[in-house]
Design a protein around this motif. Structure first.
Motif, PDB file in Angstrom:
ATOM      1  N   LEU A 271       0.824  -1.209   0.000  1.00 27.07           N
ATOM      2  CA  LEU A 271       0.000   0.000   0.000  1.00 27.07           C
ATOM      3  C   LEU A 271       0.858   1.260   0.000  1.00 27.07           C
ATOM      4  O   LEU A 271       0.504   2.267  -0.626  1.00 27.07           O
ATOM      5  CB  LEU A 271      -0.948  -0.008   1.197  1.00 27.07           C
ATOM      6  CG  LEU A 271      -2.048  -1.081   1.168  1.00 27.07           C
ATOM      7  CD1 LEU A 271      -2.883  -1.027   2.443  1.00 27.07           C
ATOM      8  CD2 LEU A 271      -2.943  -0.940  -0.058  1.00 27.07           C
ATOM      9  N   SER A 272       1.990   1.211   0.671  1.00 27.30           N
ATOM     10  CA  SER A 272       2.859   2.392   0.683  1.00 27.30           C
ATOM     11  C   SER A 272       3.417   2.667  -0.707  1.00 27.30           C
ATOM     12  O   SER A 272       3.589   3.835  -1.092  1.00 27.30           O
ATOM     13  CB  SER A 272       3.997   2.206   1.683  1.00 27.30           C
ATOM     14  OG  SER A 272       4.813   1.097   1.333  1.00 27.30           O
ATOM     15  N   ALA A 273       3.682   1.628  -1.486  1.00 24.85           N
ATOM     16  CA  ALA A 273       4.155   1.816  -2.864  1.00 24.85           C
ATOM     17  C   ALA A 273       3.071   2.443  -3.722  1.00 24.85           C
ATOM     18  O   ALA A 273       3.343   3.318  -4.562  1.00 24.85           O
ATOM     19  CB  ALA A 273       4.601   0.482  -3.459  1.00 24.85           C
ATOM     20  N   ILE A 274       1.837   2.038  -3.519  1.00 25.34           N
ATOM     21  CA  ILE A 274       0.720   2.579  -4.290  1.00 25.34           C
ATOM     22  C   ILE A 274       0.495   4.054  -3.954  1.00 25.34           C
ATOM     23  O   ILE A 274       0.212   4.872  -4.836  1.00 25.34           O
ATOM     24  CB  ILE A 274      -0.549   1.743  -4.035  1.00 25.34           C
ATOM     25  CG1 ILE A 274      -0.377   0.346  -4.647  1.00 25.34           C
ATOM     26  CG2 ILE A 274      -1.793   2.417  -4.605  1.00 25.34           C
ATOM     27  CD1 ILE A 274      -1.417  -0.648  -4.223  1.00 25.34           C
ATOM     28  N   GLU A 275       0.643   4.400  -2.680  1.00 21.74           N
ATOM     29  CA  GLU A 275       0.458   5.796  -2.267  1.00 21.74           C
ATOM     30  C   GLU A 275       1.447   6.731  -2.970  1.00 21.74           C
ATOM     31  O   GLU A 275       1.140   7.906  -3.199  1.00 21.74           O
ATOM     32  CB  GLU A 275       0.614   5.910  -0.751  1.00 21.74           C
ATOM     33  CG  GLU A 275      -0.598   5.431   0.026  1.00 21.74           C
ATOM     34  CD  GLU A 275      -0.427   5.620   1.522  1.00 21.74           C
ATOM     35  OE1 GLU A 275      -1.329   6.193   2.162  1.00 21.74           O
ATOM     36  OE2 GLU A 275       0.621   5.195   2.063  1.00 21.74           O
ATOM     37  N   LYS A 276       2.615   6.236  -3.326  1.00 20.06           N
ATOM     38  CA  LYS A 276       3.615   7.064  -4.004  1.00 20.06           C
ATOM     39  C   LYS A 276       3.163   7.481  -5.402  1.00 20.06           C
ATOM     40  O   LYS A 276       3.760   8.364  -6.016  1.00 20.06           O
ATOM     41  CB  LYS A 276       4.947   6.317  -4.067  1.00 20.06           C
ATOM     42  CG  LYS A 276       5.594   6.142  -2.699  1.00 20.06           C
ATOM     43  CD  LYS A 276       6.875   5.325  -2.778  1.00 20.06           C
ATOM     44  CE  LYS A 276       7.469   5.131  -1.384  1.00 20.06           C
ATOM     45  NZ  LYS A 276       8.669   4.263  -1.404  1.00 20.06           N
ATOM     46  N   PHE A 277       2.122   6.840  -5.915  1.00 25.23           N
ATOM     47  CA  PHE A 277       1.539   7.220  -7.205  1.00 25.23           C
ATOM     48  C   PHE A 277       0.334   8.128  -7.014  1.00 25.23           C
ATOM     49  O   PHE A 277      -0.483   8.296  -7.917  1.00 25.23           O
ATOM     50  CB  PHE A 277       1.133   5.963  -7.994  1.00 25.23           C
ATOM     51  CG  PHE A 277       2.284   5.224  -8.594  1.00 25.23           C
ATOM     52  CD1 PHE A 277       2.555   5.314  -9.954  1.00 25.23           C
ATOM     53  CD2 PHE A 277       3.109   4.437  -7.818  1.00 25.23           C
ATOM     54  CE1 PHE A 277       3.618   4.634 -10.525  1.00 25.23           C
ATOM     55  CE2 PHE A 277       4.176   3.746  -8.377  1.00 25.23           C
ATOM     56  CZ  PHE A 277       4.438   3.858  -9.730  1.00 25.23           C
ATOM     57  N   ASP A 278       0.207   8.698  -5.802  1.00 22.36           N
ATOM     58  CA  ASP A 278      -0.904   9.600  -5.465  1.00 22.36           C
ATOM     59  C   ASP A 278      -2.254   8.915  -5.632  1.00 22.36           C
ATOM     60  O   ASP A 278      -3.222   9.503  -6.119  1.00 22.36           O
ATOM     61  CB  ASP A 278      -0.856  10.879  -6.315  1.00 22.36           C
ATOM     62  CG  ASP A 278       0.367  11.727  -6.005  1.00 22.36           C
ATOM     63  OD1 ASP A 278       0.752  11.782  -4.823  1.00 22.36           O
ATOM     64  OD2 ASP A 278       0.942  12.314  -6.938  1.00 22.36           O
ATOM     65  N   ILE A 279      -2.304   7.659  -5.226  1.00 23.65           N
ATOM     66  CA  ILE A 279      -3.542   6.881  -5.232  1.00 23.65           C
ATOM     67  C   ILE A 279      -3.919   6.587  -3.786  1.00 23.65           C
ATOM     68  O   ILE A 279      -3.062   6.186  -2.985  1.00 23.65           O
ATOM     69  CB  ILE A 279      -3.367   5.580  -6.036  1.00 23.65           C
ATOM     70  CG1 ILE A 279      -3.158   5.910  -7.521  1.00 23.65           C
ATOM     71  CG2 ILE A 279      -4.563   4.654  -5.864  1.00 23.65           C
ATOM     72  CD1 ILE A 279      -2.811   4.709  -8.385  1.00 23.65           C
ATOM     73  N   ALA A 280      -5.196   6.794  -3.456  1.00 24.76           N
ATOM     74  CA  ALA A 280      -5.661   6.573  -2.089  1.00 24.76           C
ATOM     75  C   ALA A 280      -5.669   5.083  -1.751  1.00 24.76           C
ATOM     76  O   ALA A 280      -5.854   4.228  -2.625  1.00 24.76           O
ATOM     77  CB  ALA A 280      -7.068   7.145  -1.917  1.00 24.76           C
ATOM     78  N   VAL A 281      -5.439   4.768  -0.485  1.00 26.33           N
ATOM     79  CA  VAL A 281      -5.460   3.380  -0.028  1.00 26.33           C
ATOM     80  C   VAL A 281      -6.340   3.264   1.205  1.00 26.33           C
ATOM     81  O   VAL A 281      -6.534   4.226   1.955  1.00 26.33           O
ATOM     82  CB  VAL A 281      -4.041   2.855   0.276  1.00 26.33           C
ATOM     83  CG1 VAL A 281      -3.147   2.940  -0.964  1.00 26.33           C
ATOM     84  CG2 VAL A 281      -3.411   3.609   1.437  1.00 26.33           C
ATOM     85  N   GLU A 282      -6.878   2.063   1.393  1.00 27.77           N
ATOM     86  CA  GLU A 282      -7.665   1.739   2.585  1.00 27.77           C
ATOM     87  C   GLU A 282      -7.272   0.349   3.048  1.00 27.77           C
ATOM     88  O   GLU A 282      -6.876  -0.495   2.232  1.00 27.77           O
ATOM     89  CB  GLU A 282      -9.177   1.710   2.275  1.00 27.77           C
ATOM     90  CG  GLU A 282      -9.833   3.028   2.034  1.00 27.77           C
ATOM     91  CD  GLU A 282     -11.334   2.866   1.780  1.00 27.77           C
ATOM     92  OE1 GLU A 282     -11.841   1.728   1.914  1.00 27.77           O
ATOM     93  OE2 GLU A 282     -11.983   3.855   1.441  1.00 27.77           O
ATOM     94  N   SER A 283      -7.412   0.096   4.342  1.00 25.34           N
ATOM     95  CA  SER A 283      -7.256  -1.261   4.845  1.00 25.34           C
ATOM     96  C   SER A 283      -8.637  -1.899   4.979  1.00 25.34           C
ATOM     97  O   SER A 283      -9.619  -1.228   5.318  1.00 25.34           O
ATOM     98  CB  SER A 283      -6.532  -1.272   6.195  1.00 25.34           C
ATOM     99  OG  SER A 283      -7.275  -0.571   7.163  1.00 25.34           O
ATOM    100  N   VAL A 284      -8.696  -3.180   4.687  1.00 26.99           N
ATOM    101  CA  VAL A 284      -9.962  -3.912   4.761  1.00 26.99           C
ATOM    102  C   VAL A 284     -10.568  -3.781   6.155  1.00 26.99           C
ATOM    103  O   VAL A 284     -11.777  -3.567   6.315  1.00 26.99           O
ATOM    104  CB  VAL A 284      -9.725  -5.403   4.422  1.00 26.99           C
ATOM    105  CG1 VAL A 284     -10.986  -6.220   4.655  1.00 26.99           C
ATOM    106  CG2 VAL A 284      -9.251  -5.551   2.987  1.00 26.99           C
ATOM    107  N   GLU A 285      -9.722  -3.914   7.162  1.00 34.86           N
ATOM    108  CA  GLU A 285     -10.212  -3.922   8.536  1.00 34.86           C
ATOM    109  C   GLU A 285     -10.891  -2.606   8.919  1.00 34.86           C
ATOM    110  O   GLU A 285     -11.779  -2.593   9.788  1.00 34.86           O
ATOM    111  CB  GLU A 285      -9.049  -4.192   9.503  1.00 34.86           C
ATOM    112  CG  GLU A 285      -8.394  -5.562   9.332  1.00 34.86           C
ATOM    113  CD  GLU A 285      -7.265  -5.576   8.298  1.00 34.86           C
ATOM    114  OE1 GLU A 285      -6.469  -6.515   8.313  1.00 34.86           O
ATOM    115  OE2 GLU A 285      -7.196  -4.641   7.465  1.00 34.86           O
ATOM    116  N   ASP A 286     -10.497  -1.520   8.260  1.00 36.78           N
ATOM    117  CA  ASP A 286     -11.087  -0.218   8.591  1.00 36.78           C
ATOM    118  C   ASP A 286     -12.250   0.152   7.677  1.00 36.78           C
ATOM    119  O   ASP A 286     -12.798   1.258   7.793  1.00 36.78           O
ATOM    120  CB  ASP A 286     -10.015   0.876   8.484  1.00 36.78           C
ATOM    121  CG  ASP A 286      -8.887   0.674   9.483  1.00 36.78           C
ATOM    122  OD1 ASP A 286      -9.145   0.117  10.567  1.00 36.78           O
ATOM    123  OD2 ASP A 286      -7.738   1.061   9.161  1.00 36.78           O
TER     124      ASP A 286
END
Length: 333
Positions: free
Chosen positions: A204-219
């Motif tokens: 997820l941290s790698a994806i964030e570097k492309f300015d894409i939002a991330v979420e965790s399933v648990e949240d």
């Protein structure tokens, strides 16, 4: 030649193998890089759905390299010294699907590195018609990503007429989910990628570097009806069920993953909401050119997400990929 050979369940050994002998219309590629795909991980461990894979085989189909030999009876001399990637599916050209131009779902399709020896070796032979010339601006390491990126582009194309400005949720943060997210963003969507909390440190941290939002399933378990399009790239039967609940009525559910377990869908919800179910498999040949263009746009960023291993450490590349220590493992010959 040296080759990484699957010799048993989860067992990979580097062996000396005979250099492939060409038949007419085949070419020999000196392999530079070969990616470790999710299907390679499944095949290495004899997972459900991969029973057809020979017990001893050279895996690998996401490869780049240089053409070093052509069959003397062919007319493929123009390919000598060309830098290429390979379209690994071998189709029959005769079935109904092939005649309709849908070779990706050929009734008799076979795949390099799954049905017969593939690219995790110093040399591999392929049909001359299966290669794509690498643009001059792409190094081998980046060009080897063209095959999995083509899978993602084909999936996004399923909703290309209705994606600009839409809210897109991508379930699964492996390399296909990662590429689907980038392709959807590039098409004008507002994209969020869903993964597990444990995925945050690497994927997820790698994806964030492309300015894409991330979420965790648990949240995100309480979220409902907030996405126009969901791309299911996780391969989780539970995530597939939960993904339907994230869709607005009239939304589209694009299934890209393959599954080891049977999946139960909430069909009453889908019928009452007129949810569009869109399976996506493989790619068309012209998706490779689109992939090259996107790879060139993010060349430096893509280089940062690839972990390269020498052939002698090929087993470690598989282990790190399986344990999700890296986003993308790639073997360098």
């Amino acid at each position: 030649m040296k080759a990484l050979v699957k010799v048993g369940k989860g067992q990979l050994n580097v062996q000396d193998r005979q250099r492939p002998i060409l038949e007419e219309n085949e070419i020999l590629i000196k392999v530079s890089h070969c990616g470790v795909c999710g299907s390679d991980l499944h095949a290495a461990h004899h997972a459900k759905g991969y029973e057809f894979v020979p017990k001893e085989i050279i895996l690998g189909h996401e490869l780049s390299g240089t053409v070093v030999e052509v069959h003397p009876a062919s007319s493929n001399e123009h390919l000598l010294n060309a830098q290429v990637v390979v379209e690994p599916g071998v189709t029959c050209s005769q079935c109904e699907q092939c005649r309709q131009g849908r070779q990706n779902i050929c009734s008799n399709i076979q795949c390099l590195g799954l049905h017969f020896d593939g690219g995790m070796a110093e040399y591999v032979k392929v049909n001359a018609a299966s290669v794509h010339l690498i643009p001059e601006n792409l190094p081998f390491k980046i060009a080897a990503l063209a095959e999995p990126l083509s899978v993602a582009l084909h999936a996004v194309e399923k909703v290309s007429n209705d994606i600009t400005g839409k809210k897109v949720l991508v379930q699964g943060c492996g390399i296909i989910g990662f590429f689907v997210a980038i392709a959807a963003k590039n098409a004008g969507a507002f994209v969020t990628v869903l993964g597990l909390r444990r995925d945050r440190s690497v994927r997820l941290s790698a994806i964030e570097k492309f300015d894409i939002a991330v979420e965790s399933v648990e949240d995100s378990l309480e979220k409902r009806n907030d996405a126009d399009i969901v791309f299911e790239c996780s391969g989780s039967s539970l995530a597939t069920q939960q993904g339907i609940s994230r869709l607005k009525k009239g939304g589209s559910f694009v299934v890209v993953a393959l599954y080891e377990q049977d999946v139960t869908l909430p069909l009453n919800v889908m019928v009452r909401g007129e949810i569009n179910l869109l399976p996506s498999y493989g790619y068309y040949s012209n998706d490779f050119e689109k992939a090259f263009n996107l790879l060139a746009s993010y060349k430096d960023q893509f280089a940062a997400i690839v972990a390269v291993y020498p052939l002698l450490n090929g087993a470690l590349a598989f282990d790190d990929a399986r344990k999700q220590r890296v986003l993308k493992s790639m073997i360098e010959m």
